[in-house]
Design an enzyme around this catalytic site. Structure first.
Site, PDB file in Angstrom:
ATOM      1  N   VAL A   1     -13.616  91.377   5.831  1.00  0.00           N
ATOM      2  CA  VAL A   1     -14.800  91.588   5.002  1.00  0.00           C
ATOM      3  C   VAL A   1     -15.202  90.232   4.425  1.00  0.00           C
ATOM      4  O   VAL A   1     -14.363  89.529   3.852  1.00  0.00           O
ATOM      5  CB  VAL A   1     -14.473  92.573   3.854  1.00  0.00           C
ATOM      6  CG1 VAL A   1     -15.681  92.761   2.947  1.00  0.00           C
ATOM      7  CG2 VAL A   1     -14.007  93.907   4.423  1.00  0.00           C
ATOM      8  N   CYS A   2     -16.460  89.857   4.599  1.00  0.00           N
ATOM      9  CA  CYS A   2     -16.920  88.560   4.090  1.00  0.00           C
ATOM     10  C   CYS A   2     -16.745  88.517   2.573  1.00  0.00           C
ATOM     11  O   CYS A   2     -17.299  89.347   1.850  1.00  0.00           O
ATOM     12  CB  CYS A   2     -18.384  88.320   4.452  1.00  0.00           C
ATOM     13  SG  CYS A   2     -19.032  86.820   3.688  1.00  0.00           S
ATOM     14  N   ILE A   3     -16.006  87.532   2.126  1.00  0.00           N
ATOM     15  CA  ILE A   3     -15.645  87.486   0.702  1.00  0.00           C
ATOM     16  C   ILE A   3     -16.864  87.264  -0.193  1.00  0.00           C
ATOM     17  O   ILE A   3     -16.997  87.901  -1.241  1.00  0.00           O
ATOM     18  CB  ILE A   3     -14.532  86.426   0.469  1.00  0.00           C
ATOM     19  CG1 ILE A   3     -13.997  86.514  -0.952  1.00  0.00           C
ATOM     20  CG2 ILE A   3     -15.016  85.022   0.791  1.00  0.00           C
ATOM     21  CD1 ILE A   3     -12.698  85.751  -1.134  1.00  0.00           C
TER      22      ILE A   3
ATOM     23  N   ALA B   1     -18.927  90.371  -0.310  1.00  0.00           N
ATOM     24  CA  ALA B   1     -18.189  91.444  -0.985  1.00  0.00           C
ATOM     25  C   ALA B   1     -18.235  91.297  -2.502  1.00  0.00           C
ATOM     26  O   ALA B   1     -18.571  92.250  -3.210  1.00  0.00           O
ATOM     27  CB  ALA B   1     -16.751  91.469  -0.487  1.00  0.00           C
TER      28      ALA B   1
END
Lengths: 128, 125
Positions: A76-78, A81
């Site tokens: 998940v792209c930090i 997110a």
């Protein structure tokens, strides 16, 4: 064939379900799934705080179960997110929030993981 | 035996989201810059509402929005190899070299088709 999947749509969009069906079908057909990268509104698929009414399909749970069953690399792209309130324990400490909500099957990481997936995979499939 | 994948791939970003459509355009540009920073061969094509991102006369700060034009100006520094705009959308959104934040070429439908056919990866945002 080595696939990677990029999901960018919100959990409520058809694309999120189509991505899951494609992922399952590709494994059933004997292909390799290198990585699933969740970006933009798709990061909400990894939130344990998405409450789905009982008479509706719970796609978050289904994604989590699928990732756990096949031990898939689900990133998940930090940046995407944290902007949307999806945090793991480390980010919760960093931003001093009351709790965290990233489902344990997913991992927060950067866009470098998306680029790596493009380089390593034979095909990158986007669901938006 | 399968051959090893090439370490540098030709990656095309098609940006269709406009500057005021939530985070879509911003995150598309982030992905462009990240991919270019990892030394991939990056091309960007703007179409539909995405063409409006090139308009240098916009004043997003007045709406307390981030100026994405400044990020697009940095494409060259990151080694983004070419920037193009769909011909029809260029006219529709009144995009010209004089009012754009960066230089670009225009592509008709055949040109876009050819551009996509020449890539290893195409991502649409």
């Amino acid at each position: 064939m080595k696939f990677s999947i990029l999901v960018t749509c919100p959990p409520q969009a058809q694309g999120a379900q189509s991505a899951l069906k494609f992922a399952k079908a590709s494994l059933n057909a004997g292909h390799e799934l290198h990585r699933i990268f969740f970006y933009q509104d798709a990061v909400n698929l990894s939130s344990t705080l998405q409450i789905i009414p009982r008479d509706e399909h719970n796609l978050n749970d289904e994604w989590s179960a699928f990732i756990a069953e096949y031990k898939l690399d689900a990133v998940v792209c930090i940046a995407a997110a944290v902007r949307r309130g999806v945090l793991d324990e480390n980010e919760a400490k960093r931003y001093n929030t009351q709790g965290y909500n990233l489902s344990p099957q997913f991992e927060l990481s950067g866009l470098g993981q998306l680029v790596d997936a493009m380089i390593v995979s034979d095909r990158m499939i986007t669901f938006k | 035996m399968q051959s090893e994948p090439a370490l540098i791939k030709k990656v095309l970003f098609i940006i269709r989201s406009g500057p005021f459509d939530g985070l879509k355009a911003r995150e598309a540009i982030d992905a462009v810059l990240a991919t270019a920073a990892f030394e991939q061969h990056v091309t960007v094509h703007f179409q539909d509402e995405g063409v409006r991102l090139l308009n240098r006369d916009m004043n997003p700060e007045a709406l307390k929005s981030k100026n994405l034009g400044k990020m697009i100006k940095a494409f060259g520094m990151y080694g983004v190899s070419s920037i193009s705009v769909s011909t029809g959308d260029c006219k529709r959104y009144n995009c010209s070299p004089e009012n754009a934040v960066t230089t670009f070429t225009t592509l008709d439908q055949n040109g876009v088709r050819e551009l996509i056919a020449n890539q290893d990866v195409t991502l649409v945002f």
